[in-house]
Write an enzyme that holds these catalytic residues in place. Structure first.
Site, short mmCIF file in Angstrom:
data_model
loop_
_atom_site.label_atom_id
_atom_site.label_comp_id
_atom_site.label_asym_id
_atom_site.label_seq_id
_atom_site.Cartn_x
_atom_site.Cartn_y
_atom_site.Cartn_z
N THR A 116 0.85 -1.18 0.00
CA THR A 116 0.00 0.00 0.00
C THR A 116 0.89 1.23 0.00
O THR A 116 1.97 1.20 0.60
CB THR A 116 -0.92 0.04 1.23
OG1 THR A 116 -1.52 1.33 1.35
CG2 THR A 116 -0.16 -0.23 2.51
N CYS A 119 -1.80 4.76 -5.47
CA CYS A 119 -2.62 3.97 -4.54
C CYS A 119 -2.73 2.60 -5.17
O CYS A 119 -2.98 2.50 -6.38
CB CYS A 119 -4.00 4.59 -4.34
SG CYS A 119 -5.13 3.51 -3.44
#
Length: 229
Positions: free
Chosen positions: A83, A196
């Site tokens: 992430t 992202c």
């Protein structure tokens, strides 16, 4: 072959891509029946999202440091955090472990510079776009980073948390992202970072007027490369 310690679940949808890309890269490099040696700790994203919403970053640092320590103890040679946003906590996590963390921004910057580009747009969560933990790393690598206006930041962030992290792929949201990327090109961006790990579920190169740098794909491929060093 080194062993990757993969921290996933943020969200699990993008973690699937990490596992696939890492193994595909190993198969391509080594052939035959080879696959990647991976230890994975998958967190409950609801806990981390709640902490983010409440500004409790120390709580998330504790969760991810504990996951990292468990992976290290189990035999991981390095850590991959699947992430972008949680890379905000890398300095705190690094203090708790003795193995390195493969930073997503470093891997991404290397690919962009290899392509001869210097000015890039950054899309991601509000945290990633407005804070410095990714941008600063990219700038130190020699890149100029552009982020959208406040209105577009809100759109990008909303789609991530209320759609992509829940596995929802909506065409109208793709069109919104395409327009935002067009605006960034007009501002002089030479490429766009999908900062992202879920954005790649919605946007690919065919959707973008700018060259796309998907941090999920880049980070995963770099993890496999490092694994074989």
């Amino acid at each position: 072959m080194k062993t990757i310690g993969l921290i996933g679940g943020m969200s699990w949808e993008s973690t699937v891509t990490y596992y696939q890309v890492i193994n595909e890269t190993i198969k391509k490099e080594l052939g035959g029946f080879h696959s990647s040696k991976i230890l994975m700790y998958s967190v409950d994203f609801a806990e981390l999202e709640k902490n983010m919403s409440e500004g409790n970053w120390d709580g998330n640092a504790k969760i991810l440091a504990e996951a990292s320590k468990r992976l290290e103890k189990a035999g991981a040679d390095f850590i991959v955090i699947a992430t972008n946003t949680m890379h905000k906590l890398v300095p705190q996590i690094e203090k708790k472990i003795n193995v390195p963390i493969l930073h997503i921004a470093d891997a991404t910057a290397n690919v962009i510079k290899r392509d001869g580009r210097r000015k890039v747009a950054l899309l991601g969560t509000r945290f990633t776009m407005t804070q410095d933990f990714i941008k600063e790393r990219l700038v130190k690598a020699g890149l100029e980073v552009l982020v959208p206006c406040e209105e577009d930041i809100a759109i990008v962030d909303d789609v991530i948390f209320n759609e992509l992290c829940l596995g929802k792929i909506i065409d109208s949201s793709r069109e919104k992202y395409k327009l935002i990327i067009e605006k960034m090109k007009a501002l002089g961006a030479e490429g766009v970072i999908l900062g992202c790990t879920e954005i790649g579920m919605l946007i690919s190169q065919k959707d973008s007027v700018l060259p796309v740098y998907d941090t999920t794909l880049i980070h995963a491929a770099e993890a496999a490369r490092l694994q074989l060093e």
